[in-house]
Design a protein around this motif. Structure first.
Motif, PDB file in Angstrom:
ATOM      1  N   GLY A  12      -1.365  14.881  13.646  1.00  0.00           N
ATOM      2  CA  GLY A  12      -2.710  14.377  13.464  1.00  0.00           C
ATOM      3  C   GLY A  12      -3.042  13.977  12.038  1.00  0.00           C
ATOM      4  O   GLY A  12      -4.223  13.808  11.706  1.00  0.00           O
ATOM      5  N   VAL A  13      -2.016  13.845  11.186  1.00  0.00           N
ATOM      6  CA  VAL A  13      -2.242  13.429   9.803  1.00  0.00           C
ATOM      7  C   VAL A  13      -2.762  12.002   9.795  1.00  0.00           C
ATOM      8  O   VAL A  13      -2.221  11.122  10.460  1.00  0.00           O
ATOM      9  N   ALA A  14      -3.829  11.760   9.012  1.00  0.00           N
ATOM     10  CA  ALA A  14      -4.450  10.433   8.984  1.00  0.00           C
ATOM     11  C   ALA A  14      -3.943   9.565   7.845  1.00  0.00           C
ATOM     12  O   ALA A  14      -4.094   8.343   7.893  1.00  0.00           O
ATOM     13  N   GLU A  15      -3.359  10.173   6.798  1.00  0.00           N
ATOM     14  CA  GLU A  15      -2.879   9.386   5.661  1.00  0.00           C
ATOM     15  C   GLU A  15      -1.685  10.086   5.030  1.00  0.00           C
ATOM     16  O   GLU A  15      -1.688  11.317   4.876  1.00  0.00           O
ATOM     17  N   VAL A  16      -0.681   9.308   4.657  1.00  0.00           N
ATOM     18  CA  VAL A  16       0.500   9.783   3.939  1.00  0.00           C
ATOM     19  C   VAL A  16       0.658   8.910   2.699  1.00  0.00           C
ATOM     20  O   VAL A  16       0.553   7.681   2.789  1.00  0.00           O
ATOM     21  N   VAL A  17       0.906   9.537   1.552  1.00  0.00           N
ATOM     22  CA  VAL A  17       1.061   8.807   0.292  1.00  0.00           C
ATOM     23  C   VAL A  17       2.544   8.776  -0.064  1.00  0.00           C
ATOM     24  O   VAL A  17       3.154   9.823  -0.311  1.00  0.00           O
ATOM     25  N   LEU A  18       3.116   7.573  -0.080  1.00  0.00           N
ATOM     26  CA  LEU A  18       4.539   7.382  -0.310  1.00  0.00           C
ATOM     27  C   LEU A  18       4.831   7.186  -1.790  1.00  0.00           C
ATOM     28  O   LEU A  18       4.042   6.581  -2.509  1.00  0.00           O
ATOM     29  N   ARG A  19       5.976   7.679  -2.229  1.00  0.00           N
ATOM     30  CA  ARG A  19       6.347   7.575  -3.645  1.00  0.00           C
ATOM     31  C   ARG A  19       7.203   6.345  -3.898  1.00  0.00           C
ATOM     32  O   ARG A  19       8.156   6.071  -3.157  1.00  0.00           O
ATOM     33  N   VAL A  20       6.832   5.614  -4.958  1.00  0.00           N
ATOM     34  CA  VAL A  20       7.677   4.515  -5.446  1.00  0.00           C
ATOM     35  C   VAL A  20       8.186   4.907  -6.827  1.00  0.00           C
ATOM     36  O   VAL A  20       7.587   5.737  -7.513  1.00  0.00           O
ATOM     37  N   PRO A  21       9.302   4.334  -7.273  1.00  0.00           N
ATOM     38  CA  PRO A  21       9.896   4.769  -8.549  1.00  0.00           C
ATOM     39  C   PRO A  21       9.020   4.427  -9.739  1.00  0.00           C
ATOM     40  O   PRO A  21       8.270   3.445  -9.730  1.00  0.00           O
ATOM     41  N   ALA A  22       9.133   5.237 -10.781  1.00  0.00           N
ATOM     42  CA  ALA A  22       8.420   4.987 -12.036  1.00  0.00           C
ATOM     43  C   ALA A  22       9.239   3.993 -12.843  1.00  0.00           C
ATOM     44  O   ALA A  22       9.975   4.353 -13.757  1.00  0.00           O
ATOM     45  N   GLY A  23       9.076   2.722 -12.483  1.00  0.00           N
ATOM     46  CA  GLY A  23       9.883   1.698 -13.128  1.00  0.00           C
ATOM     47  C   GLY A  23       9.095   0.431 -13.363  1.00  0.00           C
ATOM     48  O   GLY A  23       7.880   0.375 -13.136  1.00  0.00           O
ATOM     49  N   ASP A  24       9.808  -0.609 -13.807  1.00  0.00           N
ATOM     50  CA  ASP A  24       9.159  -1.890 -14.035  1.00  0.00           C
ATOM     51  C   ASP A  24       9.020  -2.642 -12.714  1.00  0.00           C
ATOM     52  O   ASP A  24       9.374  -2.133 -11.641  1.00  0.00           O
ATOM     53  N   ARG A  25       8.530  -3.880 -12.781  1.00  0.00           N
ATOM     54  CA  ARG A  25       8.290  -4.655 -11.570  1.00  0.00           C
ATOM     55  C   ARG A  25       9.563  -4.822 -10.749  1.00  0.00           C
ATOM     56  O   ARG A  25       9.533  -4.768  -9.516  1.00  0.00           O
ATOM     57  N   ASP A  26      10.688  -5.061 -11.429  1.00  0.00           N
ATOM     58  CA  ASP A  26      11.948  -5.290 -10.716  1.00  0.00           C
ATOM     59  C   ASP A  26      12.406  -4.060  -9.957  1.00  0.00           C
ATOM     60  O   ASP A  26      13.129  -4.174  -8.961  1.00  0.00           O
ATOM     61  N   ALA A  27      12.004  -2.877 -10.429  1.00  0.00           N
ATOM     62  CA  ALA A  27      12.365  -1.641  -9.736  1.00  0.00           C
ATOM     63  C   ALA A  27      11.372  -1.280  -8.636  1.00  0.00           C
ATOM     64  O   ALA A  27      11.747  -0.709  -7.605  1.00  0.00           O
ATOM     65  N   VAL A  28      10.103  -1.612  -8.843  1.00  0.00           N
ATOM     66  CA  VAL A  28       9.041  -1.149  -7.945  1.00  0.00           C
ATOM     67  C   VAL A  28       8.822  -2.094  -6.770  1.00  0.00           C
ATOM     68  O   VAL A  28       8.709  -1.654  -5.611  1.00  0.00           O
ATOM     69  N   LEU A  29       8.745  -3.395  -7.018  1.00  0.00           N
ATOM     70  CA  LEU A  29       8.353  -4.324  -5.963  1.00  0.00           C
ATOM     71  C   LEU A  29       9.331  -4.357  -4.779  1.00  0.00           C
ATOM     72  O   LEU A  29       8.883  -4.437  -3.627  1.00  0.00           O
ATOM     73  N   PRO A  30      10.655  -4.280  -4.994  1.00  0.00           N
ATOM     74  CA  PRO A  30      11.539  -4.228  -3.832  1.00  0.00           C
ATOM     75  C   PRO A  30      11.302  -3.003  -2.952  1.00  0.00           C
ATOM     76  O   PRO A  30      11.389  -3.088  -1.723  1.00  0.00           O
ATOM     77  N   VAL A  31      10.993  -1.856  -3.562  1.00  0.00           N
ATOM     78  CA  VAL A  31      10.711  -0.649  -2.782  1.00  0.00           C
ATOM     79  C   VAL A  31       9.395  -0.815  -2.027  1.00  0.00           C
ATOM     80  O   VAL A  31       9.277  -0.449  -0.851  1.00  0.00           O
ATOM     81  N   LEU A  32       8.411  -1.394  -2.683  1.00  0.00           N
ATOM     82  CA  LEU A  32       7.132  -1.645  -2.031  1.00  0.00           C
ATOM     83  C   LEU A  32       7.322  -2.571  -0.827  1.00  0.00           C
ATOM     84  O   LEU A  32       6.762  -2.328   0.260  1.00  0.00           O
ATOM     85  N   ASP A  33       8.118  -3.613  -1.001  1.00  0.00           N
ATOM     86  CA  ASP A  33       8.382  -4.531   0.105  1.00  0.00           C
ATOM     87  C   ASP A  33       9.155  -3.836   1.231  1.00  0.00           C
ATOM     88  O   ASP A  33       8.879  -4.065   2.419  1.00  0.00           O
ATOM     89  N   GLU A  34      10.111  -2.987   0.849  1.00  0.00           N
ATOM     90  CA  GLU A  34      10.872  -2.241   1.857  1.00  0.00           C
ATOM     91  C   GLU A  34       9.955  -1.348   2.685  1.00  0.00           C
ATOM     92  O   GLU A  34      10.029  -1.320   3.915  1.00  0.00           O
ATOM     93  N   TYR A  35       9.074  -0.613   2.007  1.00  0.00           N
ATOM     94  CA  TYR A  35       8.138   0.255   2.715  1.00  0.00           C
ATOM     95  C   TYR A  35       7.215  -0.563   3.615  1.00  0.00           C
ATOM     96  O   TYR A  35       6.921  -0.176   4.757  1.00  0.00           O
ATOM     97  N   ALA A  36       6.714  -1.686   3.085  1.00  0.00           N
ATOM     98  CA  ALA A  36       5.782  -2.505   3.863  1.00  0.00           C
ATOM     99  C   ALA A  36       6.444  -3.026   5.135  1.00  0.00           C
ATOM    100  O   ALA A  36       5.854  -2.996   6.218  1.00  0.00           O
ATOM    101  N   THR A  37       7.668  -3.497   5.013  1.00  0.00           N
ATOM    102  CA  THR A  37       8.374  -4.053   6.163  1.00  0.00           C
ATOM    103  C   THR A  37       8.773  -2.978   7.161  1.00  0.00           C
ATOM    104  O   THR A  37       8.637  -3.148   8.376  1.00  0.00           O
TER     105      THR A  37
END
Length: 292
Positions: free
Chosen positions: A246-271
């Motif tokens: 019954g959890v309504a929200e989960v906060v996912l972790r992305v790496p503490a990096g620059d755009r090149d490190a973060v955006l691919p992970v964000l896209d992976e999670y989104a997809t």
């Protein structure tokens, strides 16, 4: 089930306002940022990560309220929160003003995630006796609640005292307070008294802890608190498990990096996760929110 994002934002990572905009475009529900005011060089407290050496990012952390204000200015919908703020190390009248201002300017999008801290030396530099830090957090939060809710607010406690005072702006509504930490009777009593939810870091052991949290809320005469697993590295099985609880929200972790490190992970999670668990259909870098 909503999916949010957290990153250990520093002066060397992708700027938080850019991350907030990217997360909103992809359909994530929230962005949470952590807090450390400073890291004493001479420290005997072991790193909470279990590493032999504390990662440098802890000493380079951005102020979360300032960073989230920048994020609010370039977004319209995404929730903005701290994960976690350290109220024991903050003067409560000033902090109440900053939080209320951020919530006011973001049209009620702010959530205050708080914790008791782990770094003994950091707290000591703020004049916080380590054994009493939970009591300090409690009083700071109760005092801030008074300032947010009342036209003339006053508070008289052991750690906080002020006479009847005016303090505007008021928040757009009741600011949700999520309390981070390991499951236990003291934590759950605080959630039931002055919080709105529990923010378990990583999210392990939630199912076994829910009866104790429910009992604490029942004793306080309050509805069951929200549970928001925080800093989660997602998998289909893990998110299915949370949804089943019954959890309504989960906060996912992305790496503490620059755009090149973060955006691919964000896209992976989104997809991989937004279409199934957040009921969203991804279109390029945009999203349409709909019911499952």
């Amino acid at each position: 089930m909503r999916l949010g994002i957290t990153m250990f934002a520093t002066d060397r990572t992708m700027p938080p306002h850019e991350l907030a905009r990217a997360a909103e475009e992809r359909g994530f529900a929230s962005l949470f940022l952590p807090e450390h005011t400073h890291i004493p060089v001479a420290r005997t407290t072991p790193p909470p990560t279990g590493d032999a050496t504390l990662p440098e990012e802890y000493a380079r952390t951005l102020d979360p309220l300032v960073a989230l204000a920048a994020a609010a200015s370039v977004t319209d919908r995404i929730g903005l929160g701290t994960g976690v703020c350290l109220p024991a190390q903050r003067e409560p009248i000033v902090t109440a003003k900053a939080v209320a201002t951020l919530d006011h300017l973001s049209d009620g999008r702010f959530t205050l995630g708080i914790g008791y801290g782990w770094n003994v030396e950091e707290a000591a530099h703020h004049g916080v006796p380590w054994p009493s830090r939970r009591d300090v957090v409690r009083e700071h939060m109760l005092a801030m609640r008074e300032l947010w809710a009342r036209e003339e607010a006053a508070f008289a406690g052991e750690h906080v005292r002020f006479a009847a005072s005016w303090a505007w702006p008021k928040p757009a509504g009741r600011i949700p307070v999520l309390i981070g930490g390991a499951a236990g009777p003291t934590l759950f009593a605080h959630v039931a008294e002055y919080g709105d939810g529990w923010m378990p870091i990583g999210g392990a052991g939630i199912g076994a802890a829910l009866p104790a949290l429910r009992a604490a809320c029942d004793r306080a005469g309050r509805p069951m608190a929200a549970v928001v697993p925080f800093g989660t590295l997602p998998s289909p099985a893990k998110l299915d498990h949370y949804a089943g609880l019954g959890v309504a929200e989960v906060v996912l972790r992305v790496p503490a990096g620059d755009r090149d490190a973060v955006l691919p992970v964000l896209d992976e999670y989104a997809t991989a996760y937004l279409p199934e668990w957040a009921g969203q259909r991804i279109i390029g870098k945009q999203s349409q929110v709909g019911k499952r």
